[in-house]
Design an enzyme around this catalytic site. Structure first.
Site, mmCIF file in Angstrom:
data_model
loop_
_atom_site.group_PDB
_atom_site.id
_atom_site.type_symbol
_atom_site.label_atom_id
_atom_site.label_comp_id
_atom_site.label_asym_id
_atom_site.label_seq_id
_atom_site.Cartn_x
_atom_site.Cartn_y
_atom_site.Cartn_z
ATOM 1 N N LYS A 46 0.834 -1.212 0.000
ATOM 2 C CA LYS A 46 0.000 0.000 0.000
ATOM 3 C C LYS A 46 0.866 1.258 0.000
ATOM 4 O O LYS A 46 0.624 2.186 -0.764
ATOM 5 C CB LYS A 46 -0.899 0.007 1.245
ATOM 6 N N ASN A 47 1.876 1.288 0.867
ATOM 7 C CA ASN A 47 2.635 2.524 1.039
ATOM 8 C C ASN A 47 3.634 2.800 -0.078
ATOM 9 O O ASN A 47 4.311 3.834 -0.082
ATOM 10 C CB ASN A 47 3.312 2.549 2.415
ATOM 11 N N CYS A 106 -5.131 13.126 13.164
ATOM 12 C CA CYS A 106 -5.090 11.717 12.809
ATOM 13 C C CYS A 106 -5.020 10.910 14.094
ATOM 14 O O CYS A 106 -4.465 11.374 15.082
ATOM 15 C CB CYS A 106 -3.847 11.485 11.963
ATOM 16 N N ARG A 117 0.943 14.485 13.463
ATOM 17 C CA ARG A 117 1.409 14.313 12.085
ATOM 18 C C ARG A 117 1.397 15.606 11.264
ATOM 19 O O ARG A 117 0.623 15.749 10.311
ATOM 20 C CB ARG A 117 0.620 13.207 11.389
ATOM 21 N N LEU A 168 7.673 19.791 7.521
ATOM 22 C CA LEU A 168 8.917 19.418 6.832
ATOM 23 C C LEU A 168 8.698 19.276 5.322
ATOM 24 O O LEU A 168 9.606 19.493 4.526
ATOM 25 C CB LEU A 168 9.490 18.121 7.428
ATOM 26 N N ASP A 194 4.839 0.454 11.979
ATOM 27 C CA ASP A 194 3.624 -0.155 11.433
ATOM 28 C C ASP A 194 3.457 -1.622 11.838
ATOM 29 O O ASP A 194 2.451 -2.248 11.485
ATOM 30 C CB ASP A 194 3.604 -0.036 9.898
ATOM 31 N N ARG A 236 -8.755 -0.571 4.436
ATOM 32 C CA ARG A 236 -7.844 0.441 3.880
ATOM 33 C C ARG A 236 -6.501 -0.165 3.526
ATOM 34 O O ARG A 236 -5.830 0.308 2.608
ATOM 35 C CB ARG A 236 -7.622 1.566 4.900
#
Ligand code: EPZ
Length: 429
Positions: free
Chosen positions: A22-23, A126, A131, A135, A316, A408
């Site tokens: 996913k990422n 979130c 978050r 940056l 994660d 998700r």
């Protein structure tokens, strides 16, 4: 709202195919905005986040065609997306869409690089922490963008185009690195990103960008060098396997006992997590088709782990490891250093009878002999799947509520687990 019902106690045996990450898929899809030619992505997971990003890109005028299955395709084969951002009709990403998925904020980079302007809603709060995006904004400003914030929107402009620069991140940020990398591909001159994130998903995106004509070296190390080019072109790229999905199923097998082949997994993408599992007494065997995970007879040994950017133990997988350690023979300590509020699963794991004490960034988990099924729910993706792991080993029935979080990020979770002998079903409505 769908729920998942699990009756715990079955060992897992069989094969679980690992989906595309996913990422990596999300930033790869966003990178398609950098070119007016078609980017073809293979092995894209079928996930709610991917579908939502398709809608978000559609709003900018991007055409996406999802190829259907071909004869001979494996039933779990990821989808192929043909993404064409020939005409970008709108450089605004509205609040209604960005607020549903943080990563969609990253469209700011390719829109600014190619169209020299972007107006993107701030993503907002979130469940796993504040978050911020300071940056990301810093990186774009270094590249010459003028940025203002108005009415909850980041308004970015670079009338003469972006210019190469040295960007030094004060802390390692995956989102910051993705944004700087995408923006710098079309900047004039060279860019150095120092203290860059080294996550495999960054390397995957850089590989794809290079296939599109970008000139990037050093991705996967803390120093990335980008020589800007005038234009990027179409390309074809296969999304790398999901290391977090791999680690999650490895922990599920460690929890229940049994033996499962994680097909298509790449051990080097999650070596730190595999080392922790070996320490916990789980047998991990890399082979030609992925990784075989087994735990036979012996119990789980406690571990002490601190999350860290790649190649460290990933945040994660923190919730999943915590679920596993609820059954260890002794006390484990898990320290979360990436997100300040990523312990939402602790209260829910307690509903199974787990004994977890929190002290600032560190959780101490005293292993118990038995967990008992319970109704539970979670507020983020990885926390939700940690509850599934606990439920697989708990006595009796667990009902996991609010499973849209799972949809998700985990493709066909209940099918993959039930094919290995778990009693798990989705209850619709
Ligand atoms: C990515 O989030 C992942 N998301 C996350 O996966 C993952 O947990 C995280 O990286 C860390 O590995 C995607 O790839 C889509 P960061 P990201 O920028 O990029 C702070 C999942 O479950 N920070 O590396 O948003 C930030 O608050 C998810 O799949 C700033 O202070 O993470 C955090 O403490 C959730 N300012 C730290 O840096 C900024 O401008 C790392 O964040 C940006 C970040």
């Amino acid at each position: 709202m769908d729920r998942i019902r699990i009756i715990g106690g079955n060992k897992l045996h069989g094969t679980i195919p690992i989906s595309g990450a996913k990422n990596a898929a999300l930033p790869l899809m966003i990178a398609a905005l950098l070119t007016d030619e078609t980017l073809i992505l293979d092995n894209v997971p079928r996930l709610a986040d991917v579908a939502l990003l398709q809608r978000i890109l559609g709003n900018h005028g991007v055409d996406i065609m999802a190829a259907g299955k071909r004869p001979g395709d494996h039933e779990y084969q990821g989808q192929t997306l043909h993404i064409s951002a020939k005409n970008i009709i709108d450089t605004t990403a509205p609040y209604e869409l960005v607020s549903k998925m943080r990563a969609s904020f990253w469209v700011v980079a390719p829109l600014l690089a190619r169209m020299h302007e972007a107006k993107v809603s701030l993503p907002g709060g979130c469940a796993i922490g504040t978050r911020p995006v300071d940056l990301l904004i810093m990186a774009l400003e270094k590249l010459g963008a003028e940025i203002s914030i108005d009415g909850g929107y980041v308004i970015a402009k670079a009338p003469g185009g972006l210019k190469g620069a040295t960007i030094e991140f004060p802390k390692v940020t995956v989102s910051g690195t993705h944004v700087a990398l995408m923006a710098a591909t079309l900047a004039k001159g060279s860019t150095i990103i120092s203290n860059a994130a080294c996550e495999p998903e960054i390397t995957d995106v850089a590989d794809c960008l290079n296939k599109m004509g970008a000139r990037i070296t050093g991705a996967g190390t803390p120093r990335i060098l980008i020589e800007g080019v005038d234009k990027l072109h179409g390309a074809r790229h296969t999304v790398l396997p999901d290391r977090i999905e791999t680690g999650t199923y490895a922990m599920a097998v460690a929890m229940t006992g049994g033996e499962v082949q994680l097909s298509g997994a790449r051990p080097e993408l999650l070596q730190a997590a595999l080392d922790v599992l070996s320490q916990a007494g789980v047998s991990i065997t890399p082979n030609n088709d992925g990784i075989k995970v087994a735990r036979n007879g012996a119990g789980i040994s406690p571990v002490t782990v601190t999350t860290a950017p790649f190649p460290g133990f990933p945040t994660d997988l923190q919730a999943q490891l915590m679920a596993l350690m609820t059954r260890a023979k002794g006390a484990s300590h898990i320290t979360e250093t990436i997100f300040e509020n990523r312990f939402m699963h602790v209260q829910e794991l307690a509903r199974f009878g787990a004994k977890i004490a929190l002290d600032g960034e560190t959780a101490t988990i005293d292993g118990v002999a038995k967990l008992r099924g319970a109704p539970v729910m979670a507020t983020d993706l990885r926390a939700s799947v940690s509850l599934v792991i606990a439920a697989l080993a708990a006595e009796g029935e667990t009902m996991v509520n609010r499973i849209y979080h799972l949809d998700r990020g985990f493709e066909r979770l209940e099918e993959k687990l039930s094919a290995c002998g778990a009693t798990i079903e989705r209850i619709s409505g």
